[in-house]
Motif scaffolding. Sequence first.
Motif, PDB file in Angstrom:
ATOM      1  N   PRO A 322       0.793  -1.231   0.000  1.00 22.40           N
ATOM      2  CA  PRO A 322       0.000   0.000   0.000  1.00 22.40           C
ATOM      3  C   PRO A 322       0.827   1.284   0.000  1.00 22.40           C
ATOM      4  N   GLU A 323       2.067   1.234   0.480  1.00 25.79           N
ATOM      5  CA  GLU A 323       2.907   2.436   0.440  1.00 25.79           C
ATOM      6  C   GLU A 323       3.230   2.837  -0.999  1.00 25.79           C
ATOM      7  N   THR A 324       3.620   1.873  -1.835  1.00 20.14           N
ATOM      8  CA  THR A 324       3.897   2.213  -3.233  1.00 20.14           C
ATOM      9  C   THR A 324       2.598   2.474  -3.997  1.00 20.14           C
ATOM     10  N   LEU A 325       1.506   1.852  -3.581  1.00 19.43           N
ATOM     11  CA  LEU A 325       0.205   2.183  -4.157  1.00 19.43           C
ATOM     12  C   LEU A 325      -0.100   3.660  -3.922  1.00 19.43           C
ATOM     13  N   ALA A 326       0.093   4.131  -2.693  1.00 14.83           N
ATOM     14  CA  ALA A 326      -0.179   5.536  -2.377  1.00 14.83           C
ATOM     15  C   ALA A 326       0.701   6.461  -3.195  1.00 14.83           C
ATOM     16  N   ALA A 327       1.979   6.072  -3.403  1.00 18.31           N
ATOM     17  CA  ALA A 327       2.885   6.897  -4.211  1.00 18.31           C
ATOM     18  C   ALA A 327       2.404   6.979  -5.654  1.00 18.31           C
ATOM     19  N   ASN A 328       1.915   5.845  -6.204  1.00 14.10           N
ATOM     20  CA  ASN A 328       1.393   5.864  -7.569  1.00 14.10           C
ATOM     21  C   ASN A 328       0.117   6.687  -7.671  1.00 14.10           C
ATOM     22  N   ILE A 329      -0.758   6.576  -6.681  1.00  9.73           N
ATOM     23  CA  ILE A 329      -1.982   7.383  -6.697  1.00  9.73           C
ATOM     24  C   ILE A 329      -1.644   8.869  -6.630  1.00  9.73           C
ATOM     25  N   ALA A 330      -0.631   9.217  -5.841  1.00 13.23           N
ATOM     26  CA  ALA A 330      -0.229  10.624  -5.747  1.00 13.23           C
ATOM     27  C   ALA A 330       0.182  11.170  -7.109  1.00 13.23           C
ATOM     28  N   GLN A 331       0.839  10.341  -7.921  1.00 13.25           N
ATOM     29  CA  GLN A 331       1.246  10.772  -9.260  1.00 13.25           C
ATOM     30  C   GLN A 331       0.034  10.975 -10.164  1.00 13.25           C
ATOM     31  N   LEU A 332      -1.034  10.222  -9.912  1.00 20.70           N
ATOM     32  CA  LEU A 332      -2.209  10.252 -10.787  1.00 20.70           C
ATOM     33  C   LEU A 332      -3.348  11.106 -10.247  1.00 20.70           C
ATOM     34  N   HIS A 333      -3.196  11.628  -9.050  1.00 20.49           N
ATOM     35  CA  HIS A 333      -4.326  12.226  -8.348  1.00 20.49           C
ATOM     36  C   HIS A 333      -4.885  13.480  -9.040  1.00 20.49           C
ATOM     37  N   ASP A 334      -4.067  14.165  -9.811  1.00 20.54           N
ATOM     38  CA  ASP A 334      -4.572  15.381 -10.450  1.00 20.54           C
ATOM     39  C   ASP A 334      -5.556  15.083 -11.575  1.00 20.54           C
ATOM     40  N   THR A 335      -5.505  13.848 -12.112  1.00 15.81           N
ATOM     41  CA  THR A 335      -6.412  13.501 -13.213  1.00 15.81           C
ATOM     42  C   THR A 335      -7.407  12.405 -12.846  1.00 15.81           C
ATOM     43  N   HIS A 336      -7.125  11.626 -11.794  1.00 21.76           N
ATOM     44  CA  HIS A 336      -7.982  10.498 -11.436  1.00 21.76           C
ATOM     45  C   HIS A 336      -8.308  10.528  -9.944  1.00 21.76           C
ATOM     46  N   ARG A 337      -9.506  10.058  -9.632  1.00 21.40           N
ATOM     47  CA  ARG A 337      -9.914   9.987  -8.235  1.00 21.40           C
ATOM     48  C   ARG A 337     -10.237   8.536  -7.870  1.00 21.40           C
ATOM     49  N   VAL A 338     -10.046   8.197  -6.590  1.00 18.95           N
ATOM     50  CA  VAL A 338     -10.326   6.850  -6.103  1.00 18.95           C
ATOM     51  C   VAL A 338     -11.821   6.732  -5.845  1.00 18.95           C
ATOM     52  N   MET A 353      -0.301  -6.525   3.781  1.00 16.66           N
ATOM     53  CA  MET A 353      -1.670  -6.630   3.290  1.00 16.66           C
ATOM     54  C   MET A 353      -1.690  -6.291   1.804  1.00 16.66           C
ATOM     55  N   GLU A 354      -2.750  -6.703   1.158  1.00 13.49           N
ATOM     56  CA  GLU A 354      -2.982  -6.327  -0.235  1.00 13.49           C
ATOM     57  C   GLU A 354      -4.155  -5.357  -0.267  1.00 13.49           C
ATOM     58  N   ALA A 355      -4.130  -4.485  -1.264  1.00 19.26           N
ATOM     59  CA  ALA A 355      -5.197  -3.497  -1.398  1.00 19.26           C
ATOM     60  C   ALA A 355      -5.624  -3.439  -2.852  1.00 19.26           C
ATOM     61  N   GLY A 356      -6.832  -2.967  -3.075  1.00 18.26           N
ATOM     62  CA  GLY A 356      -7.337  -2.748  -4.421  1.00 18.26           C
ATOM     63  C   GLY A 356      -7.998  -1.382  -4.508  1.00 18.26           C
ATOM     64  N   VAL A 357      -7.787  -0.692  -5.615  1.00 19.37           N
ATOM     65  CA  VAL A 357      -8.467   0.586  -5.839  1.00 19.37           C
ATOM     66  C   VAL A 357      -8.955   0.650  -7.286  1.00 19.37           C
ATOM     67  N   LEU A 358     -10.034   1.363  -7.468  1.00 18.50           N
ATOM     68  CA  LEU A 358     -10.501   1.757  -8.796  1.00 18.50           C
ATOM     69  C   LEU A 358     -10.340   3.260  -8.893  1.00 18.50           C
ATOM     70  N   LEU A 359      -9.574   3.694  -9.896  1.00 14.63           N
ATOM     71  CA  LEU A 359      -9.380   5.118 -10.150  1.00 14.63           C
ATOM     72  C   LEU A 359     -10.132   5.496 -11.414  1.00 14.63           C
ATOM     73  N   GLU A 360     -10.871   6.571 -11.348  1.00 12.95           N
ATOM     74  CA  GLU A 360     -11.639   7.041 -12.511  1.00 12.95           C
ATOM     75  C   GLU A 360     -11.282   8.484 -12.829  1.00 12.95           C
ATOM     76  N   ARG A 361     -11.252   8.768 -14.126  1.00 11.56           N
ATOM     77  CA  ARG A 361     -10.876  10.119 -14.548  1.00 11.56           C
ATOM     78  C   ARG A 361     -11.865  11.138 -14.018  1.00 11.56           C
ATOM     79  N   ARG A 362     -11.322  12.281 -13.582  1.00  7.98           N
ATOM     80  CA  ARG A 362     -12.144  13.356 -13.030  1.00  7.98           C
ATOM     81  C   ARG A 362     -12.983  14.002 -14.132  1.00  7.98           C
TER      82      ARG A 362
END
Length: 362
Positions: A322-338, A353-362
């Motif tokens: 989840p730490e590297t997941l958060a880093a990747n989401i931070a890179q994408l956060h300006d265009t995609h939301r969880v 632990m394992e995590a799953g997210v769906l990111l959709e374009r804003r």
Amino acid sequence: MSSPVFDPAAYAAQLQDKTARLRELLAPFDAPEPQVFDSPREHYRLRAEFRLWREGEDRHYAMFAPGDKRTPILIDDFPIASARINELMPRLKAAWQASATLSFKLFQVEFLTTLAGDALITLCYHRPLDAAWQAEAEGLAGELGVSLVGRSRGQRLVIGRDYAEEELEVAGRRFRYRQPEGAFTQPNGMVCQKMLEWAYAALGERGDDLLELYCGNGNFTLPLATRVRRVLATEISKTSVNAALANLEDNGIDNVTLVRLSAEELTEALNEVRPFRRLAGIDLKSYEFGIVFVDPPRAGMDPDTCELTRRFSRILYISCNPETLAANIAQLHDTHRVTRCALFDQFPYTHHMEAGVLLERR
């Protein structure tokens, strides 16, 4: 592999702590409350690996605390491992104790089992394996009802199959998997099935195409392919690619094109940086990708691959870190939301632990 502290009474509190940690990591991105998928409290791990420790003429299953290779923890049973592994452990030990041929310079044992009841055992040696070993190993495999692989330097002898057979059910359909010896498979079968069901639901029924990166043996590919028009999947491991191709054929899934490329190489191909012979005959421009599915290693996606996923309106992401997941989401956060997130407790009694997210374009 270090042994988790097995304490079923503490499980609920540990899972709450993991949920709080994931919630904290995703809070900067206004993520919704995670769905939490728990694990069986015991007998959940389908894989186990043990070193052997010699005392006198006897060899015992052993594990070691992190950083300590001198003080063995001798093991007779392993309650986090599958019931099949626990059933096989004493029978295998009795066999090598009774046979100098099987025990001579045996230093490691690996078990691979499945929810479907299949089992494969790998015996690792510091010596060449000869005809006498093969004869005894064949008898042992038949007695235990398993496939067996013998390994030594430059040798790999297979008795039976070099893979275990698994069956997992998603949305009422059963999918069959070959899980190769020595290749990555999800260790917690019950939680893996929950992950597949979550990803299947998050993907939804679609009329366009799916790009899948890091597809492994096709664990997610098989059920997700039934929800889209076509899939272009990539994986760099030759063993996993071969298993995925066999799994696609065994399940009659014919809308997947699988290419042995790394995620970084596919990024270069889609960006037309350079051509790849392994893509010969594949018209990348013919795909109408509406969503990308990624299940990267612990390091997460590299920055270029992360930028590649930005092109897609939807990004479905399974993460083992989840730490590297958060880093990747931070890179994408300006265009995609969880819009969806989940916690999958693949590794009870550890911090993993394992995590799953769906990111959709804003």
